[in-house]
Enzyme design. Structure first.
Site, PDB file in Angstrom:
ATOM      1  N   TYR A 109     -15.328  -2.037   8.250  1.00 12.43           N
ATOM      2  CA  TYR A 109     -13.941  -1.647   8.515  1.00 12.43           C
ATOM      3  C   TYR A 109     -13.563  -1.990   9.958  1.00 12.43           C
ATOM      4  O   TYR A 109     -12.500  -2.566  10.224  1.00 12.43           O
ATOM      5  CB  TYR A 109     -13.831  -0.143   8.268  1.00 12.43           C
ATOM      6  CG  TYR A 109     -12.476   0.476   8.497  1.00 12.43           C
ATOM      7  CD1 TYR A 109     -11.423   0.241   7.628  1.00 12.43           C
ATOM      8  CD2 TYR A 109     -12.272   1.366   9.556  1.00 12.43           C
ATOM      9  CE1 TYR A 109     -10.195   0.859   7.811  1.00 12.43           C
ATOM     10  CE2 TYR A 109     -11.048   1.990   9.739  1.00 12.43           C
ATOM     11  CZ  TYR A 109     -10.011   1.730   8.870  1.00 12.43           C
ATOM     12  OH  TYR A 109      -8.803   2.344   9.050  1.00 12.43           O
ATOM     13  N   ILE A 134      -0.753  -1.868  -5.703  1.00 10.14           N
ATOM     14  CA  ILE A 134      -1.472  -2.482  -6.826  1.00 10.14           C
ATOM     15  C   ILE A 134      -1.402  -1.587  -8.062  1.00 10.14           C
ATOM     16  O   ILE A 134      -1.560  -2.045  -9.187  1.00 10.14           O
ATOM     17  CB  ILE A 134      -2.931  -2.809  -6.418  1.00 10.14           C
ATOM     18  CG1 ILE A 134      -3.573  -3.783  -7.399  1.00 10.14           C
ATOM     19  CG2 ILE A 134      -3.765  -1.549  -6.247  1.00 10.14           C
ATOM     20  CD1 ILE A 134      -4.815  -4.460  -6.861  1.00 10.14           C
ATOM     21  N   ASP A 184      -0.609  -7.062  -5.816  1.00  9.79           N
ATOM     22  CA  ASP A 184      -1.972  -7.165  -5.305  1.00  9.79           C
ATOM     23  C   ASP A 184      -1.852  -8.036  -4.055  1.00  9.79           C
ATOM     24  O   ASP A 184      -1.458  -9.206  -4.137  1.00  9.79           O
ATOM     25  CB  ASP A 184      -2.844  -7.844  -6.380  1.00  9.79           C
ATOM     26  CG  ASP A 184      -4.227  -8.204  -5.860  1.00  9.79           C
ATOM     27  OD1 ASP A 184      -4.481  -8.071  -4.644  1.00  9.79           O
ATOM     28  OD2 ASP A 184      -5.055  -8.645  -6.684  1.00  9.79           O
ATOM     29  N   LEU A 198       1.388   3.521  -2.072  1.00 11.69           N
ATOM     30  CA  LEU A 198       0.867   4.765  -2.667  1.00 11.69           C
ATOM     31  C   LEU A 198      -0.325   5.309  -1.879  1.00 11.69           C
ATOM     32  O   LEU A 198      -0.953   6.275  -2.271  1.00 11.69           O
ATOM     33  CB  LEU A 198       0.439   4.523  -4.119  1.00 11.69           C
ATOM     34  CG  LEU A 198       1.546   4.081  -5.066  1.00 11.69           C
ATOM     35  CD1 LEU A 198       1.025   3.998  -6.499  1.00 11.69           C
ATOM     36  CD2 LEU A 198       2.716   5.047  -5.022  1.00 11.69           C
ATOM     37  N   GLY A 199      -0.633   4.689  -0.759  1.00  6.36           N
ATOM     38  CA  GLY A 199      -1.745   5.147   0.066  1.00  6.36           C
ATOM     39  C   GLY A 199      -1.350   6.341   0.922  1.00  6.36           C
ATOM     40  O   GLY A 199      -0.220   6.842   0.846  1.00  6.36           O
ATOM     41  N   GLN A 200      -2.295   6.794   1.733  1.00 12.06           N
ATOM     42  CA  GLN A 200      -2.071   8.014   2.523  1.00 12.06           C
ATOM     43  C   GLN A 200      -0.866   7.864   3.454  1.00 12.06           C
ATOM     44  O   GLN A 200      -0.024   8.746   3.544  1.00 12.06           O
ATOM     45  CB  GLN A 200      -3.331   8.358   3.332  1.00 12.06           C
ATOM     46  CG  GLN A 200      -3.291   9.766   3.902  1.00 12.06           C
ATOM     47  CD  GLN A 200      -4.146   9.945   5.150  1.00 12.06           C
ATOM     48  OE1 GLN A 200      -4.668   8.976   5.700  1.00 12.06           O
ATOM     49  NE2 GLN A 200      -4.277  11.171   5.601  1.00 12.06           N
ATOM     50  N   LYS A 251     -10.819  -4.526  11.482  1.00 11.05           N
ATOM     51  CA  LYS A 251      -9.731  -4.078  12.348  1.00 11.05           C
ATOM     52  C   LYS A 251      -9.653  -4.893  13.644  1.00 11.05           C
ATOM     53  O   LYS A 251      -8.560  -5.252  14.093  1.00 11.05           O
ATOM     54  CB  LYS A 251      -9.866  -2.577  12.661  1.00 11.05           C
ATOM     55  CG  LYS A 251      -9.550  -1.678  11.475  1.00 11.05           C
ATOM     56  CD  LYS A 251      -8.122  -1.880  10.958  1.00 11.05           C
ATOM     57  CE  LYS A 251      -7.753  -0.962   9.819  1.00 11.05           C
ATOM     58  NZ  LYS A 251      -6.465  -1.325   9.184  1.00 11.05           N
ATOM     59  N   GLY A 275       0.827  -1.209   0.000  1.00  9.57           N
ATOM     60  CA  GLY A 275       0.000   0.000   0.000  1.00  9.57           C
ATOM     61  C   GLY A 275       0.861   1.259   0.000  1.00  9.57           C
ATOM     62  O   GLY A 275       0.516   2.274   0.602  1.00  9.57           O
TER      63      GLY A 275
END
Ligand code: SER
Length: 318
Positions: free
Chosen positions: A142, A35, A53, A10-12, A146, A8
């Protein structure tokens, strides 16, 4: 932590975590995966990058082996509002990805980090000064992911001795990469809109308190926890973390110190408001402080100053 793999990327969080880890451990020692392919001018391309992925276990194992990874930071996941729109996909991605990453950690003896969230709490959790160990009966997909994730990480630690570590992140606020599909996203959007439009319409209602933290503090917390002495980590999966407890009017007031004409309006999104109402107002971070020295540096005023200046600068050089 000599060879780190980050999913991940490229995520926040991933976007800034990759850059920080590379600065600390060397560009060539941090494998960024996502991904999607980054833009060619993205800072992510300044070191190794591979398409992954996270639901593809064979490919994940192959990358761990080829790159001789010793630490996995598994960040790939759908956030709360997106997960609520497509709960089955959220289960497959959030849980399937986590299982594969934990299996990679077990098989290759990796040190392991993945974030949990304030989303792991629910309406029956004490809302004020939420304890580290308390009722966790979330009502969003979500949140279900978690809680299951926290338990799975603890299971891999107890049963297989995998060095799993995790935190319950609050809403994270950053000027580098905007989040996508989170309930706490209003607290990021508000800064961008303040600079660009001078006004913002919040999808979260007035007086809705949630925990937040500036991204620099979040990244520092990950590094500090991963470097901490494992023997002291009683609550290793997962620590309550927060930098501040805020609601939209407070952010608006902080922005008005710099932009006196800033205007805040409301158009509440029922899905995200329901999720926000089910989360704590403010959580108790004393275990993180005591067990590994968590110490966030930014309060609302300091964060607001940095956010506005950084967005202004970004727009100027565009
Ligand atoms: N920022 C996240 C979300 O809103 C919380 O973990 O989904």
């Amino acid at each position: 932590m000599k060879k780190i793999m980050i999913t991940g990327a490229l995520g926040q969080i991933g976007t800034e975590l990759v850059v920080k880890c590379r600065a600390l451990y060397g560009n060539e020692n941090v494998l960024a995966t996502d991904i999607r392919k980054p833009e060619l001018d993205s800072p992510i391309m300044e070191g190794p990058f591979e398409i992954l992925d996270v639901t593809d276990r064979d490919r994940m194992f192959e990358l761990v082996e080829t790159f001789k990874v010793d630490t996995m930071m598994h960040m790939a996941a759908l956030l709360s509002a997106t997960a609520e729109k497509n709960p089955l996909f959220a289960w497959d991605l959030n849980m399937g990805g986590l299982m594969n990453a934990l299996e990679a950690a077990r098989t290759y003896n990796l040190k392991f980090f993945t974030p949990s969230s304030i989303g792991a709490f629910g309406p029956s959790t004490p809302k004020v000064n939420t304890p580290q160990v308390t009722i966790q009966r979330p009502t969003s997909m979500y949140g279900v992911n978690k809680v299951a994730g926290e338990l799975l990480c603890q299971y891999y630690f107890d049963k297989f001795g995998v060095d799993t570590r995790s935190v319950r992140f609050p809403g994270l606020i950053s000027h580098v990469k905007e989040p996508g599909g989170g309930t706490t996203d209003y607290a990021v959007e508000i800064y961008f809109e303040a600079v660009r439009e001078g006004k913002y319409t919040s999808f979260i209602a007035e007086n809705t308190f949630m925990d937040m933290m500036f991204m620099d503090d979040a990244i520092d917390a990950i590094i500090k926890l991963m470097e901490a002495d494992g023997v002291k980590l009683i609550n290793r999966n997962a620590y309550n973390l927060s930098g501040m407890s805020i609601e939209p009017e407070m952010v608006a007031a902080a922005i008005k110190e710099f932009y006196p004409n800033f205007e805040l309006a409301y158009d509440v999104d029922p899905t995200r408001q329901t999720i926000a109402d089910s989360w704590p107002d403010n959580i108790d971070v004393s275990c993180a402080r005591a067990e590994w020295g968590f110490e966030p540096k930014y309060d609302l005023t300091e964060m607001t100053k940095v956010m506005l200046e950084a967005i202004e600068h970004k727009d100027k050089v565009k």
